[in-house]
Design a protein around this motif. Structure first.
Motif, PDB file in Angstrom:
ATOM      1  N   VAL A   1     -94.283  43.875 -22.149  1.00  0.00           N
ATOM      2  CA  VAL A   1     -94.333  45.449 -22.109  1.00  0.00           C
ATOM      3  C   VAL A   1     -93.813  45.729 -20.661  1.00  0.00           C
ATOM      4  O   VAL A   1     -92.865  46.553 -20.667  1.00  0.00           O
ATOM      5  CB  VAL A   1     -95.601  45.772 -22.102  1.00  0.00           C
ATOM      6  CG1 VAL A   1     -95.798  47.404 -21.776  1.00  0.00           C
ATOM      7  CG2 VAL A   1     -96.308  45.439 -23.475  1.00  0.00           C
TER       8      VAL A   1
ATOM      9  N   THR B   1     -99.435  46.816 -16.856  1.00  0.00           N
ATOM     10  CA  THR B   1     -99.247  46.478 -18.018  1.00  0.00           C
ATOM     11  C   THR B   1     -99.749  44.871 -17.981  1.00  0.00           C
ATOM     12  O   THR B   1     -99.239  44.102 -19.007  1.00  0.00           O
ATOM     13  CB  THR B   1     -97.720  46.334 -18.515  1.00  0.00           C
ATOM     14  OG1 THR B   1     -96.814  45.525 -17.669  1.00  0.00           O
ATOM     15  CG2 THR B   1     -97.116  47.787 -18.481  1.00  0.00           C
TER      16      THR B   1
ATOM     17  N   ALA C   1    -101.330  50.885 -19.354  1.00  0.00           N
ATOM     18  CA  ALA C   1    -100.656  50.649 -20.752  1.00  0.00           C
ATOM     19  C   ALA C   1    -101.432  49.562 -21.364  1.00  0.00           C
ATOM     20  O   ALA C   1    -101.521  49.143 -22.524  1.00  0.00           O
ATOM     21  CB  ALA C   1     -99.209  50.531 -20.740  1.00  0.00           C
ATOM     22  N   SER C   2    -102.033  48.762 -20.667  1.00  0.00           N
ATOM     23  CA  SER C   2    -102.833  47.434 -21.316  1.00  0.00           C
ATOM     24  C   SER C   2    -104.009  47.880 -22.084  1.00  0.00           C
ATOM     25  O   SER C   2    -104.407  48.790 -21.904  1.00  0.00           O
ATOM     26  CB  SER C   2    -103.327  46.609 -19.925  1.00  0.00           C
ATOM     27  OG  SER C   2    -102.574  46.491 -18.871  1.00  0.00           O
TER      28      SER C   2
ATOM     29  N   TYR D   1     -93.172  45.781 -27.615  1.00  0.00           N
ATOM     30  CA  TYR D   1     -92.736  46.021 -26.309  1.00  0.00           C
ATOM     31  C   TYR D   1     -91.413  47.021 -26.138  1.00  0.00           C
ATOM     32  O   TYR D   1     -91.711  47.741 -24.885  1.00  0.00           O
ATOM     33  CB  TYR D   1     -92.293  44.869 -25.408  1.00  0.00           C
ATOM     34  CG  TYR D   1     -91.567  43.619 -26.271  1.00  0.00           C
ATOM     35  CD1 TYR D   1     -90.325  43.551 -26.166  1.00  0.00           C
ATOM     36  CD2 TYR D   1     -92.310  42.853 -26.826  1.00  0.00           C
ATOM     37  CE1 TYR D   1     -89.744  42.454 -26.911  1.00  0.00           C
ATOM     38  CE2 TYR D   1     -91.755  41.745 -27.630  1.00  0.00           C
ATOM     39  CZ  TYR D   1     -90.321  41.782 -27.672  1.00  0.00           C
ATOM     40  OH  TYR D   1     -89.495  40.701 -28.188  1.00  0.00           O
TER      41      TYR D   1
END
Ligand code: NAD
Length: 315
Positions: free
Chosen positions: A16, A79, A120-121, A232
């Protein structure tokens, strides 16, 4: 455009993170990109590889750094962390990723960072809440990618079904970025025409086809992970879009994870909702009208996230 030097710090240069970095470099959006990863070789390799594309984009500085480089960052994009294995839900990742976030966010704050966090994780709603708590920053400066990608998938599939440019589709996915997310059909429109009205008049896809579109949106990550192990590119481009909205002060309405203060009858929870995003972070939540069943589903989604949050200790 913001003329001062803009710096993005990317934490986690896996599938990502590196896709986001690639989108960022291609769009020539920032002056400086520092990449931080526990796997220093990966960060260094990506910094070299991406730098070799600069002659085809715009001048910028890209390097593998450490947390002290976050001090002057306008935006930190996280990320890092474990991703879903086949069959795993996003919520299954909580324990592993909260642990990683405690170290990462504290190290960033110790650098003297005073910019905006974009997370974003996964599970993104929970980890954005954790970032807000751990950082102590005002909530408008801590946002998550929320349902921006789900909304993009929704617009893309609706555009295909109606044979129009997906950018002409106005439709939102709200709620958890995950299994309980909610399609907001009551407000979905194309060129000013309500999709539900089209359905009533027998124009465009049938009810069954629309239902299948939402199932494909909700289950897209599972389908892609089954086929190639991870997703991704779509999220990389979503994060680049958010970066532009933030650094260029665009006041764009995007579905992101933000802290609610009573909007939609919810508070003290990070969840995907439409909001105005600009240089200050989240300017305001757009409290659109929801149909009764959509309200119920959103509250159910929030309850699932609340249960997940209760498993975390911030001590
Ligand atoms: P990946 O395994 O390819 O990359 C993760 C990276 O994080 C690795 O390079 C690893 O070395 C690094 N890392 C791990 N711990 C770290 C730490 N303490 N400090 C710094 N770096 C660390 O995984 P991926 O496929 O890139 O996915 C990353 C995250 O993004 C996952 O949580 C995944 O679920 C999530 N994701 C979110 C969306 C979304 O829409 N929000 C979409 C896809 C994936």
């Amino acid at each position: 455009m913001n003329r001062k030097i803009s710096r993005v710090a990317l934490i986690g240069s896996g599938f990502v993170g590196s896709s986001y970095a690639y989108a960022l470099v291609n769009q020539g959006m920032v002056n400086e990109l520092v990449i931080i990863d526990v796997n220093k070789n990966k960060a260094e390799g990506d910094a070299m590889d991406l730098s070799h594309g600069i002659p085809f984009s715009s001048p910028m500085k890209i390097w593998a750094g450490d947390y002290s480089d976050c001090k002057d960052a306008d935006l930190v994009v996280i990320t890092a962390g474990a991703n879903q294995l086949p069959g795993e839900t996003r919520l299954d990742l909580i324990e592993k990723n909260v642990k990683i976030f405690k170290t990462i966010v504290s190290s960033i704050m110790n650098s003297g960072f005073s910019g905006i966090f974009l997370v974003a994780s996964n599970p993104v709603d929970v980890l954005t809440y954790a970032t807000w708590k751990i950082s102590g920053l005002p909530s408008e400066r801590v946002l998550g990618s929320g349902t921006i990608l789900d909304t993009a998938r929704f617009c893309f599939l609706l555009g295909e079904a109606f044979q129009v440019d997906s950018r002409s589709v106005h439709a939102y996915i709200m709620g958890e970025h995950g299994d309980t997310e909610v399609p907001i059909w009551s407000q979905a429109s194309i060129g000013g025409k309500s999709i539900l009205e089209c359905l009533d008049k027998g124009i465009g896809p049938s009810q069954e086809e629309l239902d299948q579109i939402f199932i494909n949106v909700r289950d897209a990550a599972y389908q892609i992970i089954d086929k190639k192990g991870a997703t991704y590119y779509g999220i990389g481009m979503s994060l680049a879009r958010l970066t532009k909205a933030i650094l260029y002060n665009q006041n764009s309405i995007l579905t992101i994870a933000t802290l609610l203060h009573g909007e939609f009858g919810l508070k003290d929870i990070y969840i995907g909702v439409p909001a105005v995003v600009n240089r200050a972070g989240v300017r305001e939540v757009i409290e659109i009208c929801l149909a009764d069943d959509e309200k119920e589903k959103l509250i159910h989604s929030a309850n699932i996230l609340r249960d997940a949050l209760e498993t975390i200790s911030f001590d």
